[in-house]
Design an enzyme around this catalytic site. Structure first.
Site, PDB file in Angstrom:
ATOM      1  N   THR A 110       5.148  30.083  28.829  1.00  0.00           N
ATOM      2  CA  THR A 110       6.159  30.841  29.559  1.00  0.00           C
ATOM      3  C   THR A 110       6.533  30.224  30.913  1.00  0.00           C
ATOM      4  OG1 THR A 110       6.492  32.991  30.645  1.00  0.00           O
ATOM      5  CG2 THR A 110       4.250  32.249  30.454  1.00  0.00           C
ATOM      6  N   ALA A 169       1.477  36.689  20.644  1.00  0.00           N
ATOM      7  CA  ALA A 169       1.306  36.699  22.104  1.00  0.00           C
ATOM      8  C   ALA A 169       0.959  38.095  22.568  1.00  0.00           C
ATOM      9  CB  ALA A 169       2.597  36.265  22.798  1.00  0.00           C
ATOM     10  N   LYS A 181      -1.431  32.811  29.966  1.00  0.00           N
ATOM     11  CA  LYS A 181      -0.660  31.791  29.252  1.00  0.00           C
ATOM     12  C   LYS A 181      -0.984  30.391  29.806  1.00  0.00           C
ATOM     13  CE  LYS A 181       2.195  32.708  26.427  1.00  0.00           C
ATOM     14  NZ  LYS A 181       2.068  32.930  24.971  1.00  0.00           N
ATOM     15  N   TYR A 232      -0.537  37.996  33.227  1.00  0.00           N
ATOM     16  CA  TYR A 232       0.060  37.463  31.997  1.00  0.00           C
ATOM     17  C   TYR A 232       0.284  35.956  32.160  1.00  0.00           C
ATOM     18  CZ  TYR A 232       3.918  36.173  28.848  1.00  0.00           C
ATOM     19  OH  TYR A 232       4.715  35.517  27.947  1.00  0.00           O
ATOM     20  N   LEU A 266      10.251  35.872  17.523  1.00  0.00           N
ATOM     21  CA  LEU A 266      10.270  34.442  17.191  1.00  0.00           C
ATOM     22  C   LEU A 266       9.724  34.212  15.772  1.00  0.00           C
ATOM     23  CD1 LEU A 266      10.867  31.579  18.097  1.00  0.00           C
ATOM     24  CD2 LEU A 266       8.605  31.485  19.158  1.00  0.00           C
ATOM     25  N   ASP A 279      -5.088  39.153  12.440  1.00  0.00           N
ATOM     26  CA  ASP A 279      -5.211  39.278  13.895  1.00  0.00           C
ATOM     27  C   ASP A 279      -5.888  37.996  14.397  1.00  0.00           C
ATOM     28  OD1 ASP A 279      -6.293  39.870  16.484  1.00  0.00           O
ATOM     29  OD2 ASP A 279      -6.020  41.992  16.048  1.00  0.00           O
ATOM     30  N   ILE A 280      -5.245  37.285  15.305  1.00  0.00           N
ATOM     31  CA  ILE A 280      -5.837  35.983  15.674  1.00  0.00           C
ATOM     32  C   ILE A 280      -7.149  36.116  16.460  1.00  0.00           C
ATOM     33  CG2 ILE A 280      -3.672  34.650  15.577  1.00  0.00           C
ATOM     34  CD1 ILE A 280      -4.071  34.190  18.591  1.00  0.00           C
TER      35      ILE A 280
HETATM   36  N1  LIG Z   1       9.818  37.482  24.975  1.00  0.00           N
HETATM   37  C1  LIG Z   1      10.023  36.709  26.035  1.00  0.00           C
HETATM   38  O1  LIG Z   1      10.896  36.973  26.872  1.00  0.00           O
HETATM   39  C2  LIG Z   1       9.196  35.474  26.259  1.00  0.00           C
HETATM   40  C3  LIG Z   1       9.348  34.743  27.455  1.00  0.00           C
HETATM   41  C4  LIG Z   1       8.595  33.582  27.647  1.00  0.00           C
HETATM   42  C5  LIG Z   1       7.715  33.156  26.669  1.00  0.00           C
HETATM   43  N2  LIG Z   1       7.574  33.899  25.522  1.00  0.00           N
HETATM   44  C6  LIG Z   1       6.614  33.426  24.531  1.00  0.00           C
HETATM   45  O2  LIG Z   1       7.297  33.169  23.313  1.00  0.00           O
HETATM   46  C7  LIG Z   1       6.412  33.433  22.221  1.00  0.00           C
HETATM   47  C8  LIG Z   1       7.090  34.350  21.222  1.00  0.00           C
HETATM   48  O3  LIG Z   1       7.276  35.623  21.841  1.00  0.00           O
HETATM   49  P1  LIG Z   1       8.182  36.769  21.204  1.00  0.00           P
HETATM   50  O4  LIG Z   1       9.255  37.031  22.170  1.00  0.00           O
HETATM   51  O5  LIG Z   1       8.494  36.481  19.795  1.00  0.00           O
HETATM   52  O6  LIG Z   1       7.135  37.978  21.303  1.00  0.00           O
HETATM   53  P2  LIG Z   1       7.004  39.282  20.400  1.00  0.00           P
HETATM   54  O7  LIG Z   1       8.289  39.654  19.790  1.00  0.00           O
HETATM   55  O8  LIG Z   1       6.297  40.266  21.282  1.00  0.00           O
HETATM   56  O9  LIG Z   1       6.008  38.815  19.258  1.00  0.00           O
HETATM   57  C9  LIG Z   1       4.650  38.624  19.474  1.00  0.00           C
HETATM   58  C10 LIG Z   1       3.952  38.938  18.184  1.00  0.00           C
HETATM   59  O10 LIG Z   1       2.552  38.703  18.357  1.00  0.00           O
HETATM   60  C11 LIG Z   1       1.860  39.700  17.656  1.00  0.00           C
HETATM   61  N3  LIG Z   1       0.493  39.825  18.140  1.00  0.00           N
HETATM   62  C12 LIG Z   1       0.041  40.353  19.298  1.00  0.00           C
HETATM   63  N4  LIG Z   1      -1.296  40.287  19.344  1.00  0.00           N
HETATM   64  C13 LIG Z   1      -1.702  39.689  18.191  1.00  0.00           C
HETATM   65  C14 LIG Z   1      -2.950  39.356  17.642  1.00  0.00           C
HETATM   66  N5  LIG Z   1      -4.087  39.623  18.292  1.00  0.00           N
HETATM   67  N6  LIG Z   1      -2.997  38.755  16.427  1.00  0.00           N
HETATM   68  C15 LIG Z   1      -1.854  38.496  15.743  1.00  0.00           C
HETATM   69  N7  LIG Z   1      -0.636  38.802  16.200  1.00  0.00           N
HETATM   70  C16 LIG Z   1      -0.565  39.394  17.415  1.00  0.00           C
HETATM   71  C17 LIG Z   1       2.659  40.949  17.899  1.00  0.00           C
HETATM   72  O11 LIG Z   1       2.328  41.910  16.922  1.00  0.00           O
HETATM   73  P3  LIG Z   1       2.720  43.469  17.127  1.00  0.00           P
HETATM   74  O12 LIG Z   1       4.210  43.502  16.961  1.00  0.00           O
HETATM   75  O13 LIG Z   1       1.976  44.150  16.050  1.00  0.00           O
HETATM   76  O14 LIG Z   1       2.287  43.816  18.519  1.00  0.00           O
HETATM   77  C18 LIG Z   1       4.088  40.408  17.758  1.00  0.00           C
HETATM   78  O15 LIG Z   1       4.509  40.480  16.417  1.00  0.00           O
HETATM   79  C19 LIG Z   1       5.129  33.997  22.832  1.00  0.00           C
HETATM   80  O16 LIG Z   1       4.184  32.979  22.990  1.00  0.00           O
HETATM   81  C20 LIG Z   1       5.574  34.476  24.195  1.00  0.00           C
HETATM   82  O17 LIG Z   1       4.529  34.523  25.143  1.00  0.00           O
HETATM   83  C21 LIG Z   1       8.298  35.024  25.290  1.00  0.00           C
END
Ligand SMILES: NC(=O)c1ccc[n+]([C@@H]2O[C@H](COP(=O)([O-])OP(=O)(O)OC[C@H]3O[C@@H](n4cnc5c(N)ncnc54)[C@H](OP(=O)(O)O)[C@@H]3O)[C@@H](O)[C@H]2O)c1
Length: 282
Positions: A101, A60, A129, A125, A12, A36-37
């Site tokens: 989520t 996330a 959330k 998880y 995202l 890092d948040i």
């Molecule tokens: N993916 C799904 O199917 C899904 C479904 C429902 C809701 N969501 C929500 O949608 C949002 C976007 O998700 P997404 O799919 O884009 O997930 P994603 O591709 O896994 O991206 C999450 C990002 O957060 C980073 N991250 C993790 N821990 C962190 C920290 N402590 N400080 C800073 N950055 C950190 C990760 O870094 P690294 O790459 O270095 O680990 C990754 O770049 C999230 O809130 C997620 O919960 C996603």
């Protein structure tokens, strides 16, 4: 509006960076390596120094099964650090956009989930959330929370990426036909988020593409559009014996956000077809 994107290397986060760059909007984006948040001192320093109008939190802890054993870490990233971020945002007069989520629901409803339905997460998880949402909603009026589901885009944390890996390694696939939600494109999420910010919305909304599908139907549609000839065998969720329980039914309605913005969000099948011309890695 000046934006700050956190979690910029996730799927995202990448789509926000692409969209804001292509439209020439002023923004700063940090990946986890850059910010890092959970590092609260640095988080505060960066936000105060940049003074954005909107902070878009794409970070996330997303590893649904790992969260069963790393609950503390999931809670820290998905809830506690997000509350602290909201406090800093208030200090500088910024809106905080945060994503949650469909896994906050337990799957017992026999219709699309709406914002007024009560959450009851089945896994850690989902709890992390849900607690994040509750903290933000109780904190105040500078937060905009979108619950989304089955997100795909340019990245690896998605089902389509996994499908591609399985296609390479397996003779046939077994995909759950009893797990339903809404495949949702990062392009849809970015588009609607930017509209909501322009309109100054705050509060909680469901942001998904229109319709719903089982994972099996999603995989079939993807293979049809891509012309992949691989047999998919319909399986049941329990056969996979995963550590975290998942809701069988967590499809959400996007009616509230559509009404609020006066828009229609594309059906997931049409969006997927369009996206496959767009995302080079899918
Ligand atoms: N993916 C799904 O199917 C899904 C479904 C429902 C809701 N969501 C929500 O949608 C949002 C976007 O998700 P997404 O799919 O884009 O997930 P994603 O591709 O896994 O991206 C999450 C990002 O957060 C980073 N991250 C993790 N821990 C962190 C920290 N402590 N400080 C800073 N950055 C950190 C990760 O870094 P690294 O790459 O270095 O680990 C990754 O770049 C999230 O809130 C997620 O919960 C996603």
């Amino acid at each position: 509006m000046k934006y700050l994107i956190l979690g910029a290397s996730g799927q995202l986060g990448k789509e926000f960076v692409r969209r804001l760059s292509s439209e020439g909007f002023p923004f700063t984006a940090f990946s986890r390596e850059e910010l890092d948040i959970t590092n609260s001192a640095l988080l505060r320093e960066r936000v105060v120094e940049l003074r954005p109008k909107a902070v878009i939190n794409c970070t996330a802890y997303n590893q649904v099964d790992w969260a069963e054993v790393e609950y503390e870490r999931a809670l820290q990233v998905n809830a506690l650090s997000v509350l602290y971020l909201a406090m800093i945002c208030r200090e500088v007069g910024a809106i905080l956009v945060h994503y949650s989520t469909d896994y906050v629901f337990d799957g017992t409803k026999e219709d699309l989930y709406r914002e007024e339905d009560s959450p009851n997460p089945l896994n850690k998880y989902g709890w992390s959330k849900y607690i994040g949402e509750k903290l933000l909603l109780s904190f105040g009026d500078n937060c905009l929370i979108f619950r989304t589901s089955w997100v795909y885009g340019e990245g690896k944390q998605n089902f389509l990426h996994k499908l591609n890996e399985w296609v390479r390694k397996q003779d046939y696939l077994r995909i759950a036909c009893d797990e339903f939600s809404v495949p949702t494109s990062t392009r849809t999420i970015v588009e609607v988020t930017l509209l909501a910010l322009q309109k100054g919305l705050t509060g909680l909304y469901h942001l998904v593409n229109t319709g719903y599908a089982s994972r099996y139907e999603w995989a079939k549609e993807y293979f049809k559009i891509k012309g992949i000839k691989k047999f998919i065998y319909p399986a049941y969720q329990h056969e996979f014996n995963l550590p975290a329980k998942r809701p069988r039914w967590s499809a959400m309605s996007n009616e509230k956000i559509c009404k609020e913005l006066g828009i229609e969000i594309p059906e997931w099948q049409a969006q997927l077809k369009e996206d496959l011309k767009w995302f080079i890695n899918l």
